[in-house]
Design a protein around this motif. Structure first.
Motif, PDB file in Angstrom:
ATOM      1  N   LEU A  10       0.871  -1.291   0.054  1.00  0.00           N
ATOM      2  CA  LEU A  10       0.030  -0.185  -0.272  1.00  0.00           C
ATOM      3  C   LEU A  10       0.956   1.752   0.347  1.00  0.00           C
ATOM      4  O   LEU A  10       0.459   2.457  -0.255  1.00  0.00           O
ATOM      5  N   ASP A  11       1.730   1.185   0.489  1.00  0.00           N
ATOM      6  CA  ASP A  11       2.842   2.881   0.923  1.00  0.00           C
ATOM      7  C   ASP A  11       4.027   2.779   0.304  1.00  0.00           C
ATOM      8  O   ASP A  11       5.199   3.158  -0.165  1.00  0.00           O
ATOM      9  N   ALA A  12       3.918   1.717  -1.311  1.00  0.00           N
ATOM     10  CA  ALA A  12       4.480   1.345  -2.834  1.00  0.00           C
ATOM     11  C   ALA A  12       6.110   0.996  -2.568  1.00  0.00           C
ATOM     12  O   ALA A  12       7.146   1.056  -3.331  1.00  0.00           O
ATOM     13  N   ASN A  13       6.031   0.762  -1.585  1.00  0.00           N
ATOM     14  CA  ASN A  13       7.801   0.086  -0.824  1.00  0.00           C
ATOM     15  C   ASN A  13       7.712  -1.345  -1.330  1.00  0.00           C
ATOM     16  O   ASN A  13       6.788  -2.267  -1.303  1.00  0.00           O
ATOM     17  N   THR A  14       9.319  -1.149  -2.278  1.00  0.00           N
ATOM     18  CA  THR A  14       9.408  -2.528  -2.614  1.00  0.00           C
ATOM     19  C   THR A  14      10.071  -3.980  -2.140  1.00  0.00           C
ATOM     20  O   THR A  14      11.046  -4.267  -2.253  1.00  0.00           O
ATOM     21  N   VAL A  15      10.336  -3.672  -0.141  1.00  0.00           N
ATOM     22  CA  VAL A  15      11.409  -4.084   0.394  1.00  0.00           C
ATOM     23  C   VAL A  15      10.828  -5.585   0.836  1.00  0.00           C
ATOM     24  O   VAL A  15      10.043  -5.178   1.309  1.00  0.00           O
ATOM     25  N   ASP A  16      11.161  -6.617   0.358  1.00  0.00           N
ATOM     26  CA  ASP A  16      10.465  -8.003   0.750  1.00  0.00           C
ATOM     27  C   ASP A  16      11.587  -8.393   1.620  1.00  0.00           C
ATOM     28  O   ASP A  16      12.614  -8.972   1.759  1.00  0.00           O
ATOM     29  N   LEU A  17      11.617  -8.289   2.645  1.00  0.00           N
ATOM     30  CA  LEU A  17      12.010  -8.581   4.068  1.00  0.00           C
ATOM     31  C   LEU A  17      12.397 -10.296   3.929  1.00  0.00           C
ATOM     32  O   LEU A  17      14.465 -10.280   4.006  1.00  0.00           O
ATOM     33  N   ASP A  18      11.894 -11.048   3.589  1.00  0.00           N
ATOM     34  CA  ASP A  18      12.371 -12.635   3.736  1.00  0.00           C
ATOM     35  C   ASP A  18      13.887 -12.677   1.982  1.00  0.00           C
ATOM     36  O   ASP A  18      14.739 -12.764   2.815  1.00  0.00           O
ATOM     37  N   ARG A  19      13.394 -12.190   2.256  1.00  0.00           N
ATOM     38  CA  ARG A  19      14.145 -11.682   0.159  1.00  0.00           C
ATOM     39  C   ARG A  19      15.678 -11.208   0.918  1.00  0.00           C
ATOM     40  O   ARG A  19      16.868 -11.776   0.374  1.00  0.00           O
ATOM     41  N   GLU A  20      15.398  -9.931   0.973  1.00  0.00           N
ATOM     42  CA  GLU A  20      16.400  -9.267   1.722  1.00  0.00           C
ATOM     43  C   GLU A  20      17.462  -9.879   2.813  1.00  0.00           C
ATOM     44  O   GLU A  20      18.516  -9.723   2.930  1.00  0.00           O
ATOM     45  N   ARG A  21      16.363 -10.556   4.000  1.00  0.00           N
ATOM     46  CA  ARG A  21      17.852 -11.220   4.428  1.00  0.00           C
ATOM     47  C   ARG A  21      18.153 -12.492   4.191  1.00  0.00           C
ATOM     48  O   ARG A  21      19.574 -12.803   5.073  1.00  0.00           O
ATOM     49  N   ALA A  22      17.486 -13.192   2.802  1.00  0.00           N
ATOM     50  CA  ALA A  22      18.710 -14.382   2.932  1.00  0.00           C
ATOM     51  C   ALA A  22      19.529 -13.795   1.840  1.00  0.00           C
ATOM     52  O   ALA A  22      20.870 -14.404   2.038  1.00  0.00           O
ATOM     53  N   SER A  23      19.184 -12.498   0.570  1.00  0.00           N
ATOM     54  CA  SER A  23      20.450 -12.059   0.217  1.00  0.00           C
ATOM     55  C   SER A  23      21.555 -11.702   1.543  1.00  0.00           C
ATOM     56  O   SER A  23      22.632 -12.293   0.782  1.00  0.00           O
ATOM     57  N   PHE A  24      21.329 -11.129   2.160  1.00  0.00           N
ATOM     58  CA  PHE A  24      22.556 -11.307   3.146  1.00  0.00           C
ATOM     59  C   PHE A  24      23.055 -11.595   3.672  1.00  0.00           C
ATOM     60  O   PHE A  24      24.354 -12.005   4.081  1.00  0.00           O
ATOM     61  N   ALA A  25      22.513 -12.885   3.935  1.00  0.00           N
ATOM     62  CA  ALA A  25      23.307 -14.399   4.665  1.00  0.00           C
ATOM     63  C   ALA A  25      24.037 -14.514   3.630  1.00  0.00           C
ATOM     64  O   ALA A  25      25.333 -15.169   3.998  1.00  0.00           O
TER      65      ALA A  25
END
Length: 150
Positions: free
Chosen positions: A108-123
């Protein structure tokens, strides 16, 4: 001769710089997960490494993953001679390789961050960074062993 000895270490050193840069980008995405209208960013590591090292294993430069679109470079004017330029050193990613992540589920706020994907990419990136460090440490130990005649 010494160029051949350090070629592998130089390659992995540049890869470490890029991994550190990618870690910053991913951390920025995670930090802005609740920021309205924030567009998650990332870059194609393979293309960035090929550009940084001059090694191209056959992949065209600037190739992006299918879930990413090119990021528009912001127009920044240097209004003072002391202002820094937009290009960085060897660990900086060329702005043409930076991409905005396309959201799989719109918010709804037009944010494109997917926390699950980002955490996996970070690890994943952290593990690969550690592997690069271990490879460099092993190579240096091997070189020192050869120099000492052990």
């Amino acid at each position: 001769m010494s160029g051949r000895l350090t070629e592998s270490i130089d390659f992995h050193g540049r890869a470490l710089l890029l991994r550190a840069e990618r870690q910053k980008v991913i951390a920025s995405n995670i930090a802005n997960a609740d920021t309205p209208r924030y567009a998650a960013r990332d870059f194609d590591f393979k293309a960035a490494l090929a550009e940084a090292t001059g090694y191209d294993p056959g992949a065209p430069k600037g190739t992006a993953a299918p879930t990413m679109k090119p990021a528009a470079a912001p127009a920044v004017a240097a209004t003072h001679p002391g202002h820094l330029g937009g290009t960085g050193g060897p660990g900086r990613v060329d702005s043409t390789l930076m991409r905005y992540r396309v959201a799989e589920q719109p918010s709804l706020d037009a944010n494109t961050v997917d926390l699950d994907r980002e955490r996996a990419s970070f690890a994943d990136n952290a593990v690969r960074y550690e592997a690069g460090l271990r490879f460099i440490n092993g190579s240096v130990r091997t070189l020192l062993s050869a120099i000492r005649g052990e």
